[in-house]
Design an enzyme around this catalytic site. Structure first.
Site, PDB file in Angstrom:
ATOM      1  CE1 TYR A 164       8.199  -8.695  -2.269  1.00  0.00           C
ATOM      2  CE2 TYR A 164       6.647  -9.010  -4.080  1.00  0.00           C
ATOM      3  CZ  TYR A 164       6.988  -8.412  -2.884  1.00  0.00           C
ATOM      4  OH  TYR A 164       6.107  -7.550  -2.287  1.00  0.00           O
ATOM      5  CB  VAL A 219      16.298  -0.012   3.378  1.00  0.00           C
ATOM      6  CG1 VAL A 219      16.450  -0.418   4.844  1.00  0.00           C
ATOM      7  CG2 VAL A 219      17.453  -0.513   2.552  1.00  0.00           C
TER       8      VAL A 219
HETATM    9  P1  NAI Z   1       6.536  -0.387   6.596  1.00  0.00           P
HETATM   10  O1  NAI Z   1       6.769  -1.515   7.540  1.00  0.00           O
HETATM   11  O2  NAI Z   1       7.495   0.723   6.569  1.00  0.00           O
HETATM   12  O3  NAI Z   1       5.071   0.242   6.862  1.00  0.00           O
HETATM   13  C1  NAI Z   1       3.984  -0.583   7.210  1.00  0.00           C
HETATM   14  C2  NAI Z   1       2.895   0.244   7.852  1.00  0.00           C
HETATM   15  O4  NAI Z   1       1.804  -0.636   8.175  1.00  0.00           O
HETATM   16  C3  NAI Z   1       3.286   0.933   9.162  1.00  0.00           C
HETATM   17  O5  NAI Z   1       2.705   2.209   9.178  1.00  0.00           O
HETATM   18  C4  NAI Z   1       2.641   0.052  10.223  1.00  0.00           C
HETATM   19  O6  NAI Z   1       2.318   0.740  11.441  1.00  0.00           O
HETATM   20  C5  NAI Z   1       1.383  -0.357   9.496  1.00  0.00           C
HETATM   21  N1  NAI Z   1       0.750  -1.557  10.036  1.00  0.00           N
HETATM   22  C6  NAI Z   1       1.250  -2.809  10.158  1.00  0.00           C
HETATM   23  N2  NAI Z   1       0.323  -3.623  10.702  1.00  0.00           N
HETATM   24  C7  NAI Z   1      -0.785  -2.880  10.916  1.00  0.00           C
HETATM   25  C8  NAI Z   1      -2.069  -3.138  11.451  1.00  0.00           C
HETATM   26  N3  NAI Z   1      -2.430  -4.362  11.875  1.00  0.00           N
HETATM   27  N4  NAI Z   1      -2.944  -2.108  11.551  1.00  0.00           N
HETATM   28  C9  NAI Z   1      -2.605  -0.859  11.152  1.00  0.00           C
HETATM   29  N5  NAI Z   1      -1.411  -0.563  10.612  1.00  0.00           N
HETATM   30  C10 NAI Z   1      -0.519  -1.561  10.498  1.00  0.00           C
HETATM   31  O7  NAI Z   1       6.370  -1.093   5.156  1.00  0.00           O
HETATM   32  P2  NAI Z   1       6.487  -0.596   3.633  1.00  0.00           P
HETATM   33  O8  NAI Z   1       7.692  -1.228   3.054  1.00  0.00           O
HETATM   34  O9  NAI Z   1       6.282   0.854   3.514  1.00  0.00           O
HETATM   35  O10 NAI Z   1       5.236  -1.375   2.990  1.00  0.00           O
HETATM   36  C11 NAI Z   1       4.043  -0.749   2.576  1.00  0.00           C
HETATM   37  C12 NAI Z   1       3.556  -1.377   1.282  1.00  0.00           C
HETATM   38  O11 NAI Z   1       4.499  -1.102   0.251  1.00  0.00           O
HETATM   39  C13 NAI Z   1       3.416  -2.904   1.345  1.00  0.00           C
HETATM   40  O12 NAI Z   1       2.274  -3.280   0.616  1.00  0.00           O
HETATM   41  C14 NAI Z   1       4.659  -3.371   0.619  1.00  0.00           C
HETATM   42  O13 NAI Z   1       4.517  -4.665   0.067  1.00  0.00           O
HETATM   43  C15 NAI Z   1       4.769  -2.305  -0.446  1.00  0.00           C
HETATM   44  N6  NAI Z   1       6.063  -2.223  -1.129  1.00  0.00           N
HETATM   45  C16 NAI Z   1       7.240  -2.169  -0.418  1.00  0.00           C
HETATM   46  C17 NAI Z   1       8.453  -2.150  -1.097  1.00  0.00           C
HETATM   47  C18 NAI Z   1       9.748  -2.095  -0.354  1.00  0.00           C
HETATM   48  O14 NAI Z   1      10.782  -2.378  -0.952  1.00  0.00           O
HETATM   49  N7  NAI Z   1       9.772  -1.712   0.900  1.00  0.00           N
HETATM   50  C19 NAI Z   1       8.520  -2.156  -2.572  1.00  0.00           C
HETATM   51  C20 NAI Z   1       7.219  -2.125  -3.205  1.00  0.00           C
HETATM   52  C21 NAI Z   1       6.051  -2.189  -2.500  1.00  0.00           C
END
Ligand code: NAI
Ligand code: NA
Length: 396
Positions: free
Chosen positions: A237, A276
Site C-alpha cells: 500500500y 471491507v
Molecule cells: P467504495 O467503493 O465503497 O465507494 C466509492 C464511491 O465512489 C462510490 O460511491 C462510487 O459510486 C463512487 N465512484 C466511483 N467511481 C466514480 C465516478 N467515476 N464518478 C462518481 N462516483 C464514482 O470505496 P471506499 O472504500 O469507501 O473508498 C472511498 C475513499 O476512502 C477512497 O479514497 C479510499 O482510498 C479511502 N479509504 C478506504 C479505506 C478502506 O479500507 N476501504 C481505508 C482508508 C481510506
C-alpha cells in the site's frame, strides 16, 4: 425476480434492495444512538456518497446530529436487462426516502464525477437546492479508471508495489479460497496513471470549479480519505502505487487548505481504518491483513465500521475542536485504534501463522465475508430472500 448473491472473484454482480435498505437502517440507528455532531455543516456535497466511507459520512451528517441536506454524486447501475441494480443504486434510493421522512433534502446525481458535465450539474443543483453555497465537500471517489474530461484518453490505476515484487494472497469471496498472488513492481507510467486516478487532481478541480461558481460558503471545509496502515501493509500500500496517489492527495489537501483559507475554511485528508468495502477487497494482498485485523480488534472490542469511523471523525475531530487536531503532516488521524501497538503485535503474530489451510480459523473470514455480503444487501436474518422483488419499481 428472486435475488441471490452472485460474486465473481471479489466483485459482487447482484445486490438486494431490501438488504441495502436494512444496512442503511442499521447505520442510521447507530448514529442516532451515538454522541451527536454539534455545530456541523448544513449543506454538504459528497463525491462518492453511495457506498463505503462516503455513504457513512452522508448518513452521519444527516442523522447523526448535524441535520445536513446532502447532494451526492456516484457512479452506479440501475436495474435492467434481468439484472439487479448495484448496491450503491439502492443505497441512494433508500437514503433519499429516509432523509425526506426525516425532513431533510437528499439529491442523488448519477454520473462520472471526473467529467465536466457532472461538475456543471452539481453547481446547478447547489443553486437550486442549497441557495448557491456548500458548507462541506467530501471527496470519497474510489475508482479504477478516470476518463480525461478534456480528451478521449482514459487513465487506469494499478495496485502494485514500487520497491520490490510482493507475494501475498487474495481471499476469493466467490469460492472462499486463499489465492496466492505475486505482484511485480509498477513502472513509473503505471504509478503516474494511478496518481491521475486516485490522487488529488480531480479533488482540486472540484474545489476550483466550486470557487469559480461562487459556491463556497464562509467557513467551508473539504475532506478526502486516505490510508497509511502499519508497516506490514506498506509494501503493497503505502510504498506502492496507491501510496503514491495518497501522498499526492495529502499534498493537494495543503494547497486546498490555502485556497479555502480565503473563506475562513480548510481542507484535510483524514486517514481512516482498513475496512471491507467494494474498493478495498480488490487490493491484492490486503485481505489476509483485514481478517487478522478484524479478529484482533473484535476481540479487544475496538473494531469499528465505516459508520463508527465517520461519526467519530465528525464528533471528535472536524466539528469538535478549533483548530482541528492533526498530526505532524497535517493529517487527521482516525486510524489510531487500528495502529494501536498491542493490536498490531497480535495481528503480526496471526499473519505469521496464517496460511491457505487455516485462514478461516485464525482470521475473521466469516466476519469479512458477511460484511461483504451485507454491503450488497445479503446476509440479513430478518429478510426473506425467497420473496421475489419487482426491480422495475426502482426505475419508474
Ligand atoms: P467504495 O467503493 O465503497 O465507494 C466509492 C464511491 O465512489 C462510490 O460511491 C462510487 O459510486 C463512487 N465512484 C466511483 N467511481 C466514480 C465516478 N467515476 N464518478 C462518481 N462516483 C464514482 O470505496 P471506499 O472504500 O469507501 O473508498 C472511498 C475513499 O476512502 C477512497 O479514497 C479510499 O482510498 C479511502 N479509504 C478506504 C479505506 C478502506 O479500507 N476501504 C481505508 C482508508 C481510506
Ligand atoms: Na465512498
Amino acid at each position: 425476480m428472486i435475488i441471490k448473491p452472485v460474486i465473481q472473484g471479489v466483485v459482487a454482480k447482484s445486490a438486494h434492495p431490501l438488504g441495502c435498505k436494512q444496512a442503511l437502517i442499521n447505520q442510521i440507528n447507530y448514529v442516532k444512538s451515538a454522541p451527536a455532531i454539534k455545530d456541523g455543516p448544513k449543506r454538504v456535497l459528497i463525491l462518492g456518497g453511495s457506498s463505503g466511507f462516503g455513504l457513512a459520512a452522508r448518513i452521519a451528517l444527516t442523522f447523526g446530529g448535524a441535520e445536513a441536506d446532502t447532494i451526492s454524486v456516484s457512479f452506479e447501475k440501475p436495474p435492467g436487462d434481468g439484472r439487479t441494480g448495484s448496491a450503491g443504486f439502492y443505497n441512494d434510493y433508500y437514503f433519499k426516502q429516509f432523509a425526506q421522512q426525516h425532513g431533510r433534502q437528499a439529491i442523488n446525481i448519477h454520473g462520472d464525477a471526473f467529467s465536466n458535465q457532472v461538475k456543471a450539474d452539481v453547481i446547478e443543483a447547489i443553486e437550486t437546492y442549497f441557495e448557491g453555497e456548500v458548507d462541506l465537500i467530501i471527496y470519497s471517489v474510489a475508482s479504477g479508471i478516470r476518463p480525461d474530461p478534456d480528451s478521449d484518453k482514459v487513465w487506469r490505476s494499478s495496485i502494485k508495489p514500487m520497491l520490490e515484487p510482493v507475494s501475498g494472497a487474495t481471499l476469493m469471496l466467490e469460492n472462499d479460497h486463499w489465492q496466492p498472488s505475486r505482484l511485480e513492481v509498477a513502472t513509473e507510467q503505471e504509478a503516474s496513471d494511478t496518481i491521475k486516478v486516485m490522487g488529488g487532481e480531480d479533488w482540486e478541480k472540484w474545489i476550483d470549479a466550486l470557487i469559480n461558481a461562487e459556491s463556497i460558503a464562509p467557513g467551508c471545509q473539504t475532506l478526502a480519505f486516505s490510508y497509511i496502515g502499519p508497516d506490514i501493509t506498506h509494501p503493497i500500500y503505502l510504498d506502492g502505487t496507491l501510496g503514491r496517489a495518497k501522498v499526492d492527495l495529502h499534498q493537494t489537501s495543503h494547497s486546498l487548505n490555502l485556497k479555502l483559507a480565503n473563506f475562513d475554511g480548510g481542507a484535510y485528508a483524514a486517514v481512516c481504518k482498513a475496512l471491507v468495502t467494494k474498493a478495498s477487497v480488490f487490493i491484492p494482498g490486503l485481505s489476509p491483513y483485514l481478517i487478522a485485523l478484524y479478529k484482533v480488534m473484535k476481540q479487544k472490542g475496538t473494531h469499528e465500521g465505516c459508520i463508527e469511523q465517520m461519526q467519530r471523525l465528525f464528533t471528535t475531530k472536524l466539528y469538535s475542536q478549533n483548530p482541528v487536531p492533526v498530526d505532524g503532516e497535517r493529517l487527521i488521524r482516525i486510524d489510531d485504534l487500528e495502529l494501536d501497538s498491542d493490536t498490531q503485535t497480535q495481528v503480526k503474530q496471526l499473519l505469521a501463522e496464517m496460511n491457505s489451510e487455516n485462514f478461516q480459523q485464525l482470521g475473521d473470514y466469516q466476519g469479512f465475508k458477511n460484511e461483504f455480503l451485507n454491503l450488497n444487501g445479503f446476509g440479513f436474518d430478518n429478510i426473506d430472500y425467497s420473496q421475489p422483488i419487482d426491480t422495475d419499481m426502482f426505475i419508474k
